[in-house]
Structure formats: structure tokens, C-alpha cells
Design a protein around this motif. Structure first.
Motif: not given
Length: 690
Positions: A611, A605, A608-609, A633
Motif C-alpha cells: 500500500e 505487486l 500494491a501489497e 494480492k
């Protein structure tokens, strides 16, 4: 788990489902909305599905209730078969509960009728602890508004007994065993008692004589005597509530008082039968038994005074009951004081100068405080609850920190010797918040003493308090709690705990040493940042090691592996950030060996947040950053929940997968799929359907 039933149904190995647990499931299914005629069949279906999901060593009760909750969620509730209840008041309240919205009904039933705490109710109902508590309170308000002149607490207590009289239809010929619910529920760590309060009677004898003047002791019990005796418990309970300044809501959580009330009423019924059969005992004998039950209202100081007058050195069972009651009473009072502190912040803040509480000023101004705050502060002073002068500030709230609580001290010598030793060991660890101020040697000495006592007990000994004390001390030193955080802001174990753990590991002959040896070895290798052994360690493992040693056979924890983290969680996120940084610096996936599924999900997480393409590749089993780009997100890291349970692991011909549940701050649910690689590491899998 209770008695074995003669049904062939089993969970694991040769362990059968206890009749009392079957009855709890039927009752829960019925209370939560299932029509009476379908309760038996539904309960059997719950058991069948649970057996398929259950793994060796898992907690059968947790699995059963979660399975039942999933089924019940699809039942609208509403109308009910008539004639199930003896009294219309019970029938009406039952109907009103079934009309509650399902999101309110489930946690309400779990907390109010099955004694779950908010965290447990939330786990079963798939919501956070705060949400479960809020929904339960909402249900309480709805039911109270439906009958504003009624006493909902009393009605719920009566309804619980009414449920115990119902016999549900069963597909099989066996008859359900009597519910154990009214005979004593599972006393969880202590569950719910800390939401209430207790104490009372500065002069028990005078109060009793003022409320009830006994007839001549020489005569036998008669109807007139019983009539006067019937009101005695309620009068003492009212005096107790007034004495400690407890609210009606707080009173209803006092387990031992509720238990004594049932026993007192049972004694009244017993006397009535004896009079009817011409076998009435002497009034003196009956009054002495009543006095014994009414000691449930004593304050700690009164308990000590009574122990001085009536030593229990030759009464092991009596000593155990006394110590349990003494311990519970002082914790109940402490929670009442904490509640009053929350309600009357202005008087605490007025006594705080330069970040310190002026305790002399605080206690000295008690006469000017409003009720019931005045009573609480004066009772603290009277019973020996001391304040250190330190305060804990959170947001705009200020809470004084305790440095003392009522203790038996030398008076413990009046207890049976083995119980006295346990009492003295326990008091060395109070208050719990100060445990880390003790030396590692002192903490180990207490654990050694408790371990010896537990192992020397006979198998099946019903007194579990030494186990609870040992497990709680292990939990506090290894996992934190009242003692604060385990990992510091740099992501490593704080120095005080390192010293304790290293001392534990230096004693491999102890059960705590056997568990902590591998943890310390791995922590030292990682610079005290992480340990696979620590990730899978739980206080239950210590508990089962103790009772296994006592019973002479190895025991495994019956609790299913369950991980969860509510975000934001500063300490857990510091650990995650430390690992994230080490991964980014080294690019070495082997650092993930032994990490939990929740930790892998949280790292993903983060990536992903942000990038962070390199990290997304590193965390993907197929080196595919797109697998992580699909992760949720919004509303996760700011106020969401990440959780995993062992039953989510799926075995396929191509490998092993598992799903981690993620809930946003709006309650939206997502699944993050992981796969177990040949290298023994959990990584992010493709996020399409398995």
C-alpha cells in the motif's frame, strides 16, 4: 524446420510450414481428444490462427502447439472412430489417453508422445513445470492402473509408431509427408536424457559370446541365424540395465538406446528380405554390423578402450558420432547417480563430518550399501566420477558435489583432428559448476576456438554439438545455471561475472563480445545493477549470430520473447527490490527505461501489497494509485507465477497495451494491463477491459 511443402501457407516472409510440422500438429490434435474426422480441418484452423498471431522471428512450433492446446481444452475427448489402428492394444491405449481429464491429458501427451520437457509442456498447457510433471505422472498412474499387468512404457513406444501410420483427412489435395517423429526428434539442450541413465559391459566381447554363439562365419545368413540374432539386443539391454542399476523408467529415457533398437530391428527385417530374395550376406558381415550397433551399451571407459583399438582419425562422421555418444553417456550416468543420492540420503549423511564429505569413507563403505546404490557408487569409482568433498544442502537433503567426470583427455587425439579440437575445448569447461573458477581469458579462449570451428563449418553441416557447447558456455557465464546466481544479495552482478563480462566486451571482434559490449557499458553506468541490453539478451541471439556467420547471412532468433518468474525467486526479487529502492529514493521514472514487462508487474505487486501510495503513483501511467489498488494480492508473491509473451502486445489508435499474466499459488489467473508511454517506459494502465 524440415522440408518445404508445396502449400501456399506461410508463416513469415517466404518460410513455408514443413510437412513434418503439419503432421505433428495433426497428431497432437488427434491424440489430445479431437475426433478423427475433424483432425484435418482443426489442424488447418490452428495453422490459420497461428499465422495471425505469429510475429517475425517467432518459433512456429511453439505458436502452433499453444494454439492447438487452446482449442483442444474445449474438447471432451472420449469415443473414437474404429479401425484406425492395426492392433487392438494400440486402439485401447489411445482410447484410455483420450479419457484422461484435459488438465492431465495435455501435459501427458506433450511429454510422453511429443518429447516436451516439463517446462515446455507447462508453457503450452498454461501451468508451471512442476504442475505439468505432476499431471503427467498422474496420467501415467491412471493408465498403469487400468492395465496393471501391462508394460505401459512398451505400449506407449508402440503407440507412437501406430500414430505414424495414420493418415488424417486434409481439406486440401496435398498428401501429408511422412512424420519425422520416428526418424529422430528435436534434441533439446538436452533435454530429457538427464532424467535417465546408462553405461555397461565391463567385457563386451565375453558377454556377447556368452549370450549368443555365432554359427560359422564363412556361411551366408539363414533363418536360424536371424532367429538367434533377434534376441541379441534385448539380452544386451537387460545386461546393461543390470550393470548400471537403472530402473525401467530410467531406461526408457535413453534416447540413443531406443534409436539403436529401431535400427537393429530394421537390420533384422533387411536380413529377412535378403534371405527371402536369395541375396543373404555372410554371417561374419552381419555380425560385425550387429556388434557396431551394440556398442551403444558401452561405458565411457569401454568407449575409450575401443577408440584406442580402432582410431577414427580419418573418419570425421564417425568421430562426431563417437564424441556425441561419449558425452551423452557420461551425463546419463551422472543423472543416475544423482537419483540414487536422493534415494539413499542416510549413507551420504553418515559420511559427512563437519560439513565435509569424507570421500574415502564414502567409497570405502560401498560393499555395505543396498542395491542399486552399491552399484552406483562402485560404478562412479570405476568410471572416474570424483567427488570434491563439498556438499550442497537444501532443506534436509545433502548432495555431494562432483569435481571430476570421465574425459577423453589425450585419447581425443584418436579422433578426426577437427572433432578432437572441439572435444578438448569442451573438456576444459567441465564440470560446469566450476566454470567461474577459470580465468576470463581461459573461458574466452574456449569460446574463440568453438566460434572458429562453427564459422569454418559448411552451411547446413548436420553436426550441431559445437554450437550447443558454445551456446551453453555463453548461457552459463551470462545467465547462470550450474554456475549459480548472476546477481548477489546486494542486487548487483557478482564480481566473478563482472570480470568475465568485461573481458568479453574487450573483444568486439568476437560474436560474444559484440553482444556483451552494450551490456557492460550500461551495467557500469548503473553500478552493475541493471542494463536494458541485458534485459533483452538471450542465448538464442548468440546462437543465431554464430550460424549466421557460418552461413554468410544474418539470422534472427525464431523464438518468441517470453518472460516468466516463479515466486518466490530470491535472485529476481533482489533485483526488483534494488530497483524499487532506487525509485523510492529518486522518484525518477527514467530508471524504468528498458525494464521488462514482468519486472514492471512485479514492482507493482510489491507496491500494491505494501500500500505504498507514492510508488503506486510512480508506476501508474495516469498517476492514479487506484489502478494499482485493483491488482491481485493473494497467493502471488508467496508461490505464484508472473509471465509475459510478446504476442500479448496490442496496438491501438491511442497507443500500445500489453497484458502480463499472473497466476496465484491456487492456479487463479489474473491479467495486469500495461501501457507503453511516449517516454519509452512500460507503466500500469487502467485495469478495465481494453
Amino acid at each position: 524446420m524440415g522440408e518445404k511443402n508445396q502449400s501456399p501457407a506461410v508463416f513469415s516472409g517466404e518460410q513455408e510450414i514443413p510437412d513434418s510440422l503439419k503432421e505433428d500438429v495433426r497428431r497432437f490434435v488427434h491424440q489430445s481428444g479431437m475426433p478423427y474426422e475433424r483432425v484435418g480441418a482443426t489442424a488447418e484452423e490452428v495453422i490459420r490462427v497461428s499465422m495471425e498471431e505469429l510475429t517475425d522471428g517467432a518459433d512456429a512450433r511453439v505458436i502452433l502447439f499453444r494454439t492447438a492446446a487452446r482449442i483442444i481444452e474445449e474438447i471432451p475427448g472420449g469415443d473414437e472412430t474404429e479401425g484406425l489402428f492395426r492392433f487392438e492394444e494400440d486402439n485401447q491405449l489411445h482410447k484410455e489417453i483420450r479419457k484422461l481429464p484435459v488438465g492431465v491429458r495435455l501435459p501427458f501427451v506433450l511429454m510422453k508422445l511429443h518429447d516436451f520437457n516439463s517446462a515446455e509442456a507447462g508453457s503450452v498447457s498454461r501451468m508451471t513445470a512442476d504442475e505439468a510433471l505432476a499431471e503427467t505422472e498422474s496420467g501415467y498412474r491412471i493408465l498403469s492402473d487400468a492395465d496393471p499387468d501391462g508394460d505401459l512404457d512398451r505400449q506407449l513406444s508402440l503407440l507412437r509408431r501406430a500414430y505414424g501410420r495414420i493418415r488424417y483427412p486434409e481439406p486440401e489435395a496435398e498428401q501429408p509427408a511422412s512424420s519425422a517423429k520416428d526418424q529422430g526428434t528435436d534434441r533439446r539442450e538436452g533435454k530429457r536424457w538427464w532424467a535417465a541413465g546408462a553405461g555397461l559391459l565391463a567385457a563386451v566381447g565375453l558377454l556377447i559370446s556368452a549370450a549368443f554363439i555365432l554359427p560359422a562365419w564363412a556361411g551366408p545368413v539363414d533363418a536360424a541365424y536371424i532367429k538367434k540374432l533377434e534376441s541379441r539386443f534385448a539380452e544386451e539391454e537387460s545386461l546393461f540395465q543390470e550393470k548400471v542399476g537403472a530402473t525401467a523408467m530410467e531406461m526408457r529415457y535413453l534416447y540413443f538406446i531406443e534409436e539403436a533398437k529401431l535400427e537393429f530391428n530394421s537390420k533384422i527385417s533387411e536380413l529377412e528380405r535378403a534371405v527371402k530374395n536369395g541375396k543373404a550376406p555372410k554371417k561374419k558381415e552381419a555380425d560385425q554390423e550387429a556388434d557396431e550397433l551394440l556398442r551403444v551399451f558401452d561405458l565411457p571407459s569401454e568407449m575409450i578402450a575401443d577408440l584406442q583399438k580402432r582410431p577414427l582419425t580419418d573418419d570425421k562422421a564417425g568421430s562426431q558420432a563417437f564424441f556425441q555418444r561419449f558425452n551423452n553417456r557420461k551425463h546419463e550416468l551422472a543423472m543416475i547417480f544423482s537419483t540414487r543420492f536422493t534415494e539413499h540420503q542416510e549413507y551420504i549423511k553418515a559420511a559427512v563430518h563437519d560439513g565435509k564429505l569424507d570421500t574415502e569413507e564414502f567409497f570405502g563403505n560401498a560393499d555395505d550399501y543396498p542395491e542399486p546404490f552399491r552399484k552406483a557408487v562402485q560404478l562412479m569409482d570405476q568410471e572416474g566420477y570424483g567427488l570434491s568433498g563439498e556438499v550442497w544442502a537444501i532443506d534436509d537433503q545433502v548432495y555431494p558435489l562432483s569435481d571430476n567426470a570421465p574425459e577423453l583427455g589425450k585419447h581425443a587425439e584418436k579422433l578426426e583432428p577437427s572433432v578432437a579440437r572441439v572435444a578438448m575445448l569442451g573438456e576444459k569447461m567441465e564440470p560446469a559448476a566450476d566454470i567461474l573458477k577459470l580465468s576470463p581469458e581461459e573461458i574466452a579462449e574456449v569460446l574463440d576456438g568453438l566460434e572458429k570451428h562453427i564459422i569454418d563449418q559448411k552451411a547446413g553441416d548436420p553436426w550441431h554439438m559445437p554450437e550447443e557447447m558454445a551456446v551453453n558456455l555463453f548461457r552459463e557465464t551470462v545467465f547462470g545455471g550450474s554456475t549459480g546466481r548472476v546477481f548477489g544479495e546486494d542486487g548487483t552482478v557478482i564480481p566473478e561475472r563482472r570480470a568475465i563480462w568485461k573481458h568479453f566486451a574487450s573483444k568486439p571482434g568476437s560474436h560474444y563480445g559484440k553482444l556483451m559490449g552494450p551490456v557492460v557499458h550500461e551495467m557500469e553506468q548503473s553500478g552493475w545493477k541493471r542494463s536494458p541490453a541485458y534485459n533483452v539478451l538471450a542465448s538464442d541471439k548468440y546462437h543465431y549470430a554464430l550460424i549466421g556467420a557460418r552461413d554468410g547471412e544474418e539470422r534472427e532468433s525464431a523464438v518468441e520473447v517470453f518472460q516468466s518468474v516463479y515466486l518466490p525467486d530470491e535472485e529476481y526479487e533482489v533485483r526488483a527490490e534494488t530497483l524499487y529502492s532506487d525509485l523510492a529514493d529518486t522518484g525518477n521514472r527514467s530508471l524504468l527505461e528498458g525494464e521488462t514487462q514482468v519486472m514492471i508487474a512485479l514492482l507493482s505487486l510489491f507496491a500494491a501489497e505494501r500500500e505504498d501510495r507514492e510508488m503506486m503513483i510512480l508506476l501508474s501511467a495516469e498517476n492514479d494509485p487506484e489502478a494499482l489498488s485493483l491488482l491481485p494480492k493473494e497467493g502471488i508473491l508467496e508461490g505464484g507465477l508472473v509471465e509475459f509473451q510478446e504476442s500479448a502486445i496490442e496496438h491501438h489508435e491511442t497507443g500500445i497495451r500489453a497484458s502480463v499474466n499472473v497466476y496465484s499459488d491456487q492456479g487463479n489467473e489474473h491479467k495486469i494491463w500495461l501501457t507503453y508511454t511516449p517516454e519509452g517506459i512500460w507503466l500500469i494502465d487502467r485495469q478495465d477491459a481494453p
